[in-house]
Design a protein around this motif. Sequence first.
Motif, PDB file in Angstrom:
ATOM      1  N   GLN A   1       1.018   1.255   4.160  1.00  0.00           N
ATOM      2  CA  GLN A   1       0.027   0.223   3.919  1.00  0.00           C
ATOM      3  C   GLN A   1      -1.285   0.891   3.546  1.00  0.00           C
ATOM      4  O   GLN A   1      -1.634   1.931   4.100  1.00  0.00           O
ATOM      5  N   VAL A   2      -1.979   0.312   2.596  1.00  0.00           N
ATOM      6  CA  VAL A   2      -3.303   0.810   2.237  1.00  0.00           C
ATOM      7  C   VAL A   2      -4.273  -0.348   2.430  1.00  0.00           C
ATOM      8  O   VAL A   2      -4.061  -1.428   1.882  1.00  0.00           O
ATOM      9  N   ASP A   3      -5.319  -0.111   3.217  1.00  0.00           N
ATOM     10  CA  ASP A   3      -6.280  -1.181   3.470  1.00  0.00           C
ATOM     11  C   ASP A   3      -7.188  -1.401   2.274  1.00  0.00           C
ATOM     12  O   ASP A   3      -7.334  -0.519   1.418  1.00  0.00           O
ATOM     13  N   ARG A   4      -7.775  -2.566   2.249  1.00  0.00           N
ATOM     14  CA  ARG A   4      -8.680  -2.872   1.148  1.00  0.00           C
ATOM     15  C   ARG A   4      -9.865  -1.910   1.196  1.00  0.00           C
ATOM     16  O   ARG A   4     -10.467  -1.696   2.256  1.00  0.00           O
ATOM     17  N   GLY A   5     -10.164  -1.302   0.053  1.00  0.00           N
ATOM     18  CA  GLY A   5     -11.294  -0.383  -0.024  1.00  0.00           C
ATOM     19  C   GLY A   5     -10.997   1.011   0.507  1.00  0.00           C
ATOM     20  O   GLY A   5     -11.869   1.863   0.541  1.00  0.00           O
ATOM     21  N   GLU A   6      -9.760   1.244   0.898  1.00  0.00           N
ATOM     22  CA  GLU A   6      -9.413   2.545   1.461  1.00  0.00           C
ATOM     23  C   GLU A   6      -9.014   3.516   0.350  1.00  0.00           C
ATOM     24  O   GLU A   6      -8.505   3.102  -0.692  1.00  0.00           O
ATOM     25  N   PHE A   7      -9.261   4.799   0.612  1.00  0.00           N
ATOM     26  CA  PHE A   7      -8.867   5.850  -0.336  1.00  0.00           C
ATOM     27  C   PHE A   7      -7.743   6.630   0.328  1.00  0.00           C
ATOM     28  O   PHE A   7      -7.979   7.331   1.303  1.00  0.00           O
ATOM     29  N   VAL A   8      -6.523   6.475  -0.180  1.00  0.00           N
ATOM     30  CA  VAL A   8      -5.367   7.132   0.433  1.00  0.00           C
ATOM     31  C   VAL A   8      -4.759   8.119  -0.546  1.00  0.00           C
ATOM     32  O   VAL A   8      -4.548   7.789  -1.716  1.00  0.00           O
ATOM     33  N   CYS A   9      -4.524   9.322  -0.083  1.00  0.00           N
ATOM     34  CA  CYS A   9      -3.834  10.307  -0.912  1.00  0.00           C
ATOM     35  C   CYS A   9      -2.409  10.481  -0.423  1.00  0.00           C
ATOM     36  O   CYS A   9      -2.124  10.411   0.764  1.00  0.00           O
ATOM     37  N   LEU A  10      -1.531  10.704  -1.416  1.00  0.00           N
ATOM     38  CA  LEU A  10      -0.110  10.809  -1.140  1.00  0.00           C
ATOM     39  C   LEU A  10       0.324  12.206  -1.574  1.00  0.00           C
ATOM     40  O   LEU A  10       0.143  12.578  -2.735  1.00  0.00           O
ATOM     41  N   VAL A  11       0.873  12.991  -0.633  1.00  0.00           N
ATOM     42  CA  VAL A  11       1.394  14.300  -1.014  1.00  0.00           C
ATOM     43  C   VAL A  11       2.865  14.368  -0.639  1.00  0.00           C
ATOM     44  O   VAL A  11       3.324  13.665   0.257  1.00  0.00           O
ATOM     45  N   GLY A  12       3.591  15.207  -1.349  1.00  0.00           N
ATOM     46  CA  GLY A  12       5.020  15.343  -1.079  1.00  0.00           C
ATOM     47  C   GLY A  12       5.627  16.218  -2.146  1.00  0.00           C
ATOM     48  O   GLY A  12       5.074  16.348  -3.242  1.00  0.00           O
ATOM     49  N   ALA A  13       6.770  16.797  -1.839  1.00  0.00           N
ATOM     50  CA  ALA A  13       7.402  17.733  -2.761  1.00  0.00           C
ATOM     51  C   ALA A  13       7.725  17.046  -4.083  1.00  0.00           C
ATOM     52  O   ALA A  13       7.837  15.817  -4.142  1.00  0.00           O
ATOM     53  N   SER A  14       7.867  17.857  -5.109  1.00  0.00           N
ATOM     54  CA  SER A  14       8.207  17.328  -6.421  1.00  0.00           C
ATOM     55  C   SER A  14       9.532  16.579  -6.364  1.00  0.00           C
ATOM     56  O   SER A  14      10.480  17.051  -5.750  1.00  0.00           O
ATOM     57  N   GLY A  15       9.570  15.410  -6.972  1.00  0.00           N
ATOM     58  CA  GLY A  15      10.811  14.641  -7.021  1.00  0.00           C
ATOM     59  C   GLY A  15      11.036  13.742  -5.824  1.00  0.00           C
ATOM     60  O   GLY A  15      12.113  13.170  -5.669  1.00  0.00           O
ATOM     61  N   CYS A  16      10.030  13.591  -4.959  1.00  0.00           N
ATOM     62  CA  CYS A  16      10.254  12.766  -3.772  1.00  0.00           C
ATOM     63  C   CYS A  16       9.943  11.302  -4.029  1.00  0.00           C
ATOM     64  O   CYS A  16      10.020  10.483  -3.119  1.00  0.00           O
ATOM     65  N   GLY A  17       9.597  10.944  -5.250  1.00  0.00           N
ATOM     66  CA  GLY A  17       9.476   9.532  -5.586  1.00  0.00           C
ATOM     67  C   GLY A  17       8.052   8.990  -5.619  1.00  0.00           C
ATOM     68  O   GLY A  17       7.859   7.779  -5.589  1.00  0.00           O
ATOM     69  N   LYS A  18       7.068   9.866  -5.737  1.00  0.00           N
ATOM     70  CA  LYS A  18       5.681   9.401  -5.736  1.00  0.00           C
ATOM     71  C   LYS A  18       5.367   8.587  -6.987  1.00  0.00           C
ATOM     72  O   LYS A  18       4.813   7.481  -6.910  1.00  0.00           O
ATOM     73  N   SER A  19       5.742   9.132  -8.143  1.00  0.00           N
ATOM     74  CA  SER A  19       5.495   8.393  -9.387  1.00  0.00           C
ATOM     75  C   SER A  19       6.263   7.081  -9.384  1.00  0.00           C
ATOM     76  O   SER A  19       5.746   6.045  -9.809  1.00  0.00           O
ATOM     77  N   THR A  20       7.505   7.156  -8.900  1.00  0.00           N
ATOM     78  CA  THR A  20       8.332   5.948  -8.822  1.00  0.00           C
ATOM     79  C   THR A  20       7.616   4.868  -8.026  1.00  0.00           C
ATOM     80  O   THR A  20       7.577   3.703  -8.430  1.00  0.00           O
ATOM     81  N   LEU A  21       7.022   5.261  -6.912  1.00  0.00           N
ATOM     82  CA  LEU A  21       6.317   4.296  -6.065  1.00  0.00           C
ATOM     83  C   LEU A  21       5.150   3.665  -6.837  1.00  0.00           C
ATOM     84  O   LEU A  21       4.983   2.442  -6.842  1.00  0.00           O
ATOM     85  N   LEU A  22       4.352   4.497  -7.493  1.00  0.00           N
ATOM     86  CA  LEU A  22       3.195   3.963  -8.220  1.00  0.00           C
ATOM     87  C   LEU A  22       3.648   3.016  -9.332  1.00  0.00           C
ATOM     88  O   LEU A  22       3.040   1.968  -9.548  1.00  0.00           O
ATOM     89  N   HIS A  23       4.724   3.378 -10.035  1.00  0.00           N
ATOM     90  CA  HIS A  23       5.214   2.505 -11.109  1.00  0.00           C
ATOM     91  C   HIS A  23       5.638   1.150 -10.561  1.00  0.00           C
ATOM     92  O   HIS A  23       5.378   0.117 -11.172  1.00  0.00           O
ATOM     93  N   MET A  24       6.259   1.160  -9.386  1.00  0.00           N
ATOM     94  CA  MET A  24       6.675  -0.115  -8.803  1.00  0.00           C
ATOM     95  C   MET A  24       5.459  -0.921  -8.383  1.00  0.00           C
ATOM     96  O   MET A  24       5.420  -2.139  -8.559  1.00  0.00           O
ATOM     97  N   LEU A  25       4.451  -0.245  -7.845  1.00  0.00           N
ATOM     98  CA  LEU A  25       3.249  -0.969  -7.433  1.00  0.00           C
ATOM     99  C   LEU A  25       2.536  -1.572  -8.639  1.00  0.00           C
ATOM    100  O   LEU A  25       1.915  -2.626  -8.556  1.00  0.00           O
TER     101      LEU A  25
END
Lengths: 289, 263
Positions: B45-69
Amino acid sequence: MATRDRLTEEVAGLDALDLPKAPRVRRAVRLWAGFWPKIAALALALGLWQAVVWSGWKPTYVLPHPWTVLSELGRRVGDGTLMTAAGITLRRALVGYTLAVLVGTAIGSLVSRVKLLRVATGSLITGLQTMPSIAWFPLAILIFKLSESAILFVIILGAAPAIANGLITGADHIPPLLLRAGRVLGARRLALYRYVILPASLPGFVAGMKQGWSFAWRSLMAGELLVIIARKQSIGVQLQVARDLADAPGLMATMLLILIIGIAVDSLFFGTLDRAIRRRWGLMDPATS
Amino acid sequence: MTATLSHGPAAHTKAAEAAVRVDAVSKIFGHGPEAVQALDRLTLQVDRGEFVCLVGASGCGKSTLLHMLAGLDSPTAGSIAVEGRTGLMFQEAALFPWLTVAGNVALALRLRGVGRAERRPLVTSLLEMVHLEGFASRRPHELSGGMRQRVALARALAQNADVMLMDEPFGSLDAMTRDLLHAELERLWTERRFTVLFVTHNVREAVRLADRVLVLTSRPGRLSASFRVDIPRPRRIETPAVSALAGEITEQLSVEVRRHGHA
Ligand SMILES: Nc1ncnc2c1ncn2[C@@H]1O[C@H](COP(=O)(O)OP(=O)(O)OP(=O)(O)O)[C@@H](O)[C@H]1O
Ligand SMILES: [Mg+2]
């Protein structure tokens, strides 16, 4: 604020390092570099022709010297016969090609938009493109008699599929990333078509137009030989008359004119357009452009 | 976005505050033996106005998540809710080659309905923000990779989105330009208070920018740990406080990678 300005300057400095400094070659030098190979090729072709004539393979009243043909071409252009003929023929080419572009664009954009149409007509359009245009003439003459319309009909059938196909392949080859970028920016349906799909398929479209022109020009020449209309001294009629009179220099001079017009439109118009687009889009290797 | 809605372990109490809610989201690409599971019941969950960074190994689905959002793709299972308009900055610059730098930024404005007269000054100020005001009439292919990324940033900011999804936006920048853009982004975020979900491989960058850093497990991605960053702003990337927390997060990341190595 002072630190910001300093940083800005530093970033600008870094960016300047990033950009390659393209050496500006002088325009005349560039033009000459593109021009001399063409002249050389032309000289070679004329030389070969002359060699065949000298070999005595055919008598000169069948295969004349290049010089005879060139001076015949000069004479006919000079006294206006070929110019009137070229005028009639080019007017037909212009009308037919314009119609073909309209028809091809309409079909192409429709087919590239509607999936069902794609599946239904995709291979049909490619099939039409491979059909020799001369095969259409018997039908065209049946429908339109010996008239301008018969010629225009075949030009359109010859050129429109190539143009439609160019648009369809252009739209097919758009990188999905660009479509997604457009969607993320809020472009849907018509806006997506106008701001992303249409400009993105432009290189394919121009390639299709170029190919369409060569089909149109060929169909037109075939048409003018088959559909002879009284009192229309077109290029095709000139060819026919020259053959009937066994006037080899006249025949070949007319053929040269056909070749020259075809090349001129293809390289001057489409070549320039194609290169301009590819340069703008960065689709050209800067080392060779 | 229809999928089975299962209740995650962490019941969020401040539901009304959430700008982004990802609930037990799984994503599987392909079918049968060739299927790849990119995300596995990810909940965050990301709160309104919050700055959240996402880290994780290559291929763990970060881009996939952003595309779905961003609505470009939909989850195989689970549910996604985003409040307000989303803007996405792709991992690649994804600029339109037929438009100039200014044209690319202007198109984003135009598509969100900004009138012609207002566009020009906005484009100029956006390009100034990424320090490319001198390159307005260039075409993307004439720029370096880092410059293209900055144009993409300007274009993303032009969307004026409520939720900014940024996929490694500063990945190909030199350190100096990156520090500069960190400051610009932070300033803009402080002014406008939009919500940011920011993917990066640079843990220090994450600590420099974020209110919270989320660590994903290696493929398939799940939430592995969450670090709150309490270092007061404005921060600097080279300070000991940033380094210390970054070290902790890196440790967590390498645990993840090692675990994957054994599997
Ligand atoms: N369209 C797709 N079809 C099939 N598999 C895909 C597709 N998109 C992503 N994947 C797979 O899903 C997994 C996650 O990909 P994703 O791009 O989200 O990773 P990432 O975390 O962004 O990695 P990186 O840090 O390298 O950018 C990868 O294993 C990838 O191969
Ligand atoms: Mg990625």
